[in-house]
Design a protein around this motif. Structure first.
Motif, PDB file in Angstrom:
ATOM      1  N   LEU A  27       0.636  -0.977   0.059  1.00  0.00           N
ATOM      2  CA  LEU A  27       0.106  -0.196  -0.024  1.00  0.00           C
ATOM      3  C   LEU A  27       0.830   1.203  -0.016  1.00  0.00           C
ATOM      4  N   ALA A  28       1.825   1.338   0.798  1.00  0.00           N
ATOM      5  CA  ALA A  28       2.987   2.349   0.738  1.00  0.00           C
ATOM      6  C   ALA A  28       3.645   2.596  -0.700  1.00  0.00           C
ATOM      7  N   PHE A  29       3.870   1.667  -1.338  1.00  0.00           N
ATOM      8  CA  PHE A  29       4.416   1.289  -2.650  1.00  0.00           C
ATOM      9  C   PHE A  29       3.384   2.082  -3.547  1.00  0.00           C
ATOM     10  N   ARG A  30       2.381   1.445  -3.510  1.00  0.00           N
ATOM     11  CA  ARG A  30       1.118   2.068  -4.488  1.00  0.00           C
ATOM     12  C   ARG A  30       0.825   3.619  -4.478  1.00  0.00           C
ATOM     13  N   GLY A  31       0.932   4.118  -3.103  1.00  0.00           N
ATOM     14  CA  GLY A  31       0.755   5.473  -2.843  1.00  0.00           C
ATOM     15  C   GLY A  31       1.833   6.367  -3.137  1.00  0.00           C
ATOM     16  N   TRP A  32       3.005   5.787  -3.144  1.00  0.00           N
ATOM     17  CA  TRP A  32       4.124   6.463  -3.779  1.00  0.00           C
ATOM     18  C   TRP A  32       4.196   6.584  -5.212  1.00  0.00           C
ATOM     19  N   GLY A  36       3.761  10.365  -6.047  1.00  0.00           N
ATOM     20  CA  GLY A  36       5.229  10.539  -5.681  1.00  0.00           C
ATOM     21  C   GLY A  36       5.918  11.909  -6.052  1.00  0.00           C
ATOM     22  N   ALA A  37       5.340  12.153  -7.186  1.00  0.00           N
ATOM     23  CA  ALA A  37       5.852  13.517  -7.874  1.00  0.00           C
ATOM     24  C   ALA A  37       5.346  14.670  -7.100  1.00  0.00           C
ATOM     25  N   LEU A  41       7.802  17.348  -4.804  1.00  0.00           N
ATOM     26  CA  LEU A  41       7.849  18.684  -5.155  1.00  0.00           C
ATOM     27  C   LEU A  41       7.650  19.417  -3.932  1.00  0.00           C
ATOM     28  N   ALA A  42       6.738  18.812  -3.209  1.00  0.00           N
ATOM     29  CA  ALA A  42       6.282  19.432  -1.792  1.00  0.00           C
ATOM     30  C   ALA A  42       7.481  19.476  -0.714  1.00  0.00           C
TER      31      ALA A  42
END
Length: 52
Positions: A27-32, A36-37, A41-42
């Motif tokens: 789930l963390a990888f999917r969210g990234w 991710g971009a 940027l943030a």
């Protein structure tokens, strides 16, 4: 012949723990992958704001 078989809870517990960790990482990888971009940027913008 009298033998006692004792059920071990270690293997199912370890398998459940491994499955839970794998799911959390997935789930963390999917969210990234989805955000991710924007996250990068943030973080870059907030890092640059500390330099000014």
């Amino acid at each position: 012949m009298n033998t006692k078989t004792q059920r071990s809870i270690r293997l199912p517990l370890a398998a459940s723990l491994a499955a839970a960790i794998a799911l959390a990482l997935l789930l963390a990888f999917r969210g990234w992958m989805e955000n991710g971009a924007e996250i990068f940027l943030a973080l870059a913008q907030s890092g640059l704001s500390w330099c000014l």
